[in-house]
Design a protein around this motif. Structure first.
Motif, PDB file in Angstrom:
ATOM      1  N   GLY A   9       0.786  -1.223   0.000  1.00 53.66           N
ATOM      2  CA  GLY A   9       0.000   0.000   0.000  1.00 53.66           C
ATOM      3  C   GLY A   9       0.817   1.272   0.000  1.00 53.66           C
ATOM      4  N   ALA A  10       2.044   1.228  -0.528  1.00 54.64           N
ATOM      5  CA  ALA A  10       2.850   2.457  -0.636  1.00 54.64           C
ATOM      6  C   ALA A  10       2.131   3.448  -1.548  1.00 54.64           C
ATOM      7  N   SER A  11       2.240   4.725  -1.236  1.00 49.23           N
ATOM      8  CA  SER A  11       1.561   5.737  -2.044  1.00 49.23           C
ATOM      9  C   SER A  11       2.517   6.559  -2.900  1.00 49.23           C
ATOM     10  N   VAL A  12       3.845   6.427  -2.642  1.00 45.41           N
ATOM     11  CA  VAL A  12       4.838   7.157  -3.434  1.00 45.41           C
ATOM     12  C   VAL A  12       6.026   6.245  -3.708  1.00 45.41           C
ATOM     13  N   LEU A  13       6.486   6.236  -4.956  1.00 41.95           N
ATOM     14  CA  LEU A  13       7.696   5.508  -5.343  1.00 41.95           C
ATOM     15  C   LEU A  13       8.526   6.406  -6.249  1.00 41.95           C
ATOM     16  N   VAL A  14       9.715   6.789  -5.779  1.00 40.78           N
ATOM     17  CA  VAL A  14      10.641   7.598  -6.574  1.00 40.78           C
ATOM     18  C   VAL A  14      11.866   6.741  -6.870  1.00 40.78           C
ATOM     19  N   SER A  15      12.200   6.607  -8.148  1.00 38.52           N
ATOM     20  CA  SER A  15      13.293   5.742  -8.572  1.00 38.52           C
ATOM     21  C   SER A  15      14.433   6.553  -9.176  1.00 38.52           C
ATOM     22  N   THR A  16      15.644   6.020  -9.053  1.00 37.46           N
ATOM     23  CA  THR A  16      16.833   6.674  -9.601  1.00 37.46           C
ATOM     24  C   THR A  16      17.203   6.054 -10.933  1.00 37.46           C
ATOM     25  N   SER A  17      17.253   6.870 -11.966  1.00 42.77           N
ATOM     26  CA  SER A  17      17.691   6.420 -13.281  1.00 42.77           C
ATOM     27  C   SER A  17      19.043   7.071 -13.564  1.00 42.77           C
ATOM     28  N   SER A  18      19.302   7.502 -14.786  1.00 40.16           N
ATOM     29  CA  SER A  18      20.588   8.099 -15.153  1.00 40.16           C
ATOM     30  C   SER A  18      20.444   8.848 -16.465  1.00 40.16           C
ATOM     31  N   THR A  19      21.197   9.933 -16.621  1.00 41.19           N
ATOM     32  CA  THR A  19      21.181  10.629 -17.909  1.00 41.19           C
ATOM     33  C   THR A  19      21.806   9.779 -19.004  1.00 41.19           C
ATOM     34  N   SER A  20      22.550   8.749 -18.636  1.00 43.49           N
ATOM     35  CA  SER A  20      23.169   7.895 -19.652  1.00 43.49           C
ATOM     36  C   SER A  20      22.135   7.124 -20.463  1.00 43.49           C
ATOM     37  N   VAL A  21      20.883   7.086 -20.009  1.00 47.13           N
ATOM     38  CA  VAL A  21      19.848   6.358 -20.764  1.00 47.13           C
ATOM     39  C   VAL A  21      19.493   7.071 -22.056  1.00 47.13           C
TER      40      VAL A  21
END
Length: 494
Positions: A200-212
């Motif tokens: 039941g999490a209401s927020v998920l922030v993920s780390t990506s990269s500018t290399s994508v």
């Protein structure tokens, strides 16, 4: 006589070949180390000794309160994947700095933190769960484990997940190697999303990269070519994206983009408890650095590093700025879940970097040398010669890989007899150079917009130069932030 003529023929043939090779190295080096006008335009000024001294005085004698620069305390519960890592550890520290209870924070990683500042104080009270992200059962068990009991009349806090964990095999580019990164960066990310929905999490922030968003380029040029394709790369939120694996600089970049897409697609999904999950990703650009960064600390400790990309103009992001941006995105998503009228920015990717002009790597070297009292030196080496070595390393690496994974009799045994590449030799492969030998200009203007205009309201606490000072000063006073650390090649801290 015939013997003498044959000897002269061989001598002059070898001499001509050597001269041609040397000429090619010279011409290719000149192409790879130039600073095109479009890169020079965004980085016209070099850091001066006066600036370095002013920054040292400012940061050391007039420090500000980090807490004042962070979004306010929420009282939510926090799950940080990769919390024992570089960025994840700083996110946990900032959560504690702004007043979140350590009992409300959960560190999910493959191994415990080895940071000095996690050995005592509030961070030492953060619960650690040893988890392999590729295991569905382990991830769900860690997410759903009971939290400390609440007091009377206290309602269950909402849950935010910061997903920073990744496997960073930036030295691989052959499509057959995708599964080695995908099992964590794609499958593991899906496991995190599923577990977030389940609790039941209401927020998920993920780390990506500018290399994508950075395209691979051929770096061994024809003599008549002036520069490699994509030599100057301007990275924005809406930059065109590579599609085929071969178009990415490495399979790491490919798998990070696939993981990013999974996170963004999960926005507004309803979890098992009926709560709506709001998601988003951040693309730090282009190198994350700061106290606890293995690569920077290793080269400071060694007193120098070889460099073949000193003239490259590249944006950086200081780790405390990067962590701050994650808290800003969380704040925006929490506000949206509470009915904010600001533009909906859920399910999107935001590029982030340090405030101010993009420096050259030479600027970074000069600053590190100054802040370590001359105890650092970057030794210039030929990028073309390094490229030849890198291609040789890749051929060896792939040969061993294919032998070890072969289903034919005896071949796996032959492969295992070959010593595995380790350390700098492992990192010394073409994708590493592909990341280094580019002018990377990062535009994070959308992230800096105020929330009412669709931005994150992000404004980094430190400039890159101030971040370099903080990193060097911390190392001079206390040594590495980590109790032990592994070196990572060429300064990449993604």
């Amino acid at each position: 006589m015939a013997f003498e003529l044959e000897g002269l023929y061989i001598f002059w043939s070898i001499t001509i070949v050597i001269l041609l090779c040397a000429t090619y190295v010279y011409v290719n080096d000149r192409a790879l180390t130039q600073i095109p006008s479009r890169a020079q335009a965004v980085s016209p000024n070099r850091w001066t000794k006066e600036q370095l001294e002013q920054v040292a005085t400012k940061v050391s004698k007039s420090p500000f309160s980090v807490k004042e620069k962070l979004p306010p305390k929420t009282g939510r519960r926090y799950i940080v994947t990769g919390g024992s890592g570089f960025l994840g550890g700083w996110i946990i520290q900032q959560l504690l700095e702004r007043g979140e209870s350590p009992e409300n924070i959960r560190n999910i990683d493959i191994r415990p933190s080895n940071r000095r500042d996690f050995a005592s104080g509030p961070a030492s009270k953060v619960a650690f769960f040893s988890v392999d992200l590729t295991s569905v059962e382990q991830v769900k068990a860690a997410f759903s484990a009971p939290w400390p009991k609440l007091g009377n009349n206290q309602s269950e806090p909402e849950i935010t997940v910061f997903h920073t964990a990744a496997i960073i095999r930036f030295y691989e580019r052959h499509p057959s190697l995708v599964p080695l990164s995908a099992k964590v960066n794609i499958d593991g990310t899906q496991n995190v999303i599923d577990a977030s929905l389940a609790v039941g999490a209401s927020v998920l922030v993920s780390t990506s990269s500018t290399s994508v968003v950075e395209f691979a380029s051929r770096l061994l040029l024809w003599p008549w070519e002036k520069e490699s394709k994509h030599f100057v790369s301007v990275v924005r939120d809406d930059s065109p994206l590579p599609k085929r694996v071969e178009e990415f600089i490495s399979v790491y970049c490919y798998t990070k983009l696939e993981g990013e897409n999974l996170v963004n697609a999960a926005d507004k999904k309803v979890g098992s408890s009926g709560k709506i999950l709001r998601t988003g990703t951040l693309r730090p650009g282009s190198t994350i650095f700061g106290p606890g960064a293995d690569s920077f600390e290793y080269f400071i400790q060694q007193g120098g590093m070889p460099s073949f990309f000193a003239n490259m103009v590249q944006n950086f992001i200081y780790v405390e700025n990067c962590a701050q941006a994650h808290l800003c995105y969380e704040q925006r998503l929490v506000e949206l879940s509470q009915g904010s009228s600001n533009p909906d920015i859920g399910g999107q990717a935001f590029t982030i970097t340090d405030p101010g002009q993009a420096p050259m790597w030479n600027d970074m070297y000069a600053a590190i040398r100054h802040f370590t009292d001359g105890g650092f030196k970057a030794t210039s080496v030929s990028p073309t010669v390094v490229l030849f070595i890198a291609y040789s390393m890749e051929v060896y690496y792939l040969t061993r890989h294919f032998l070890c994974s072969s289903k034919l009799p005896l071949l796996p045994h032959i492969g295992k007899m070959l010593p595995a590449l380790k350390g700098d030799l492992l990192n010394l492969q073409p994708p590493t150079l592909g990341l280094s030998l580019m002018h990377i200009i990062v535009d994070d203007s959308r992230a800096r917009l105020p929330p009412e205009k669709g931005g994150l309201g992000f404004n980094g606490m430190y400039t890159t130069l101030e971040g370099v000072y903080r990193c060097c000063d911390e190392f001079k006073r206390n040594g590495s932030l980590r109790l032990n650390f592994l070196k990572a090649g060429f300064g990449h801290g993604k």
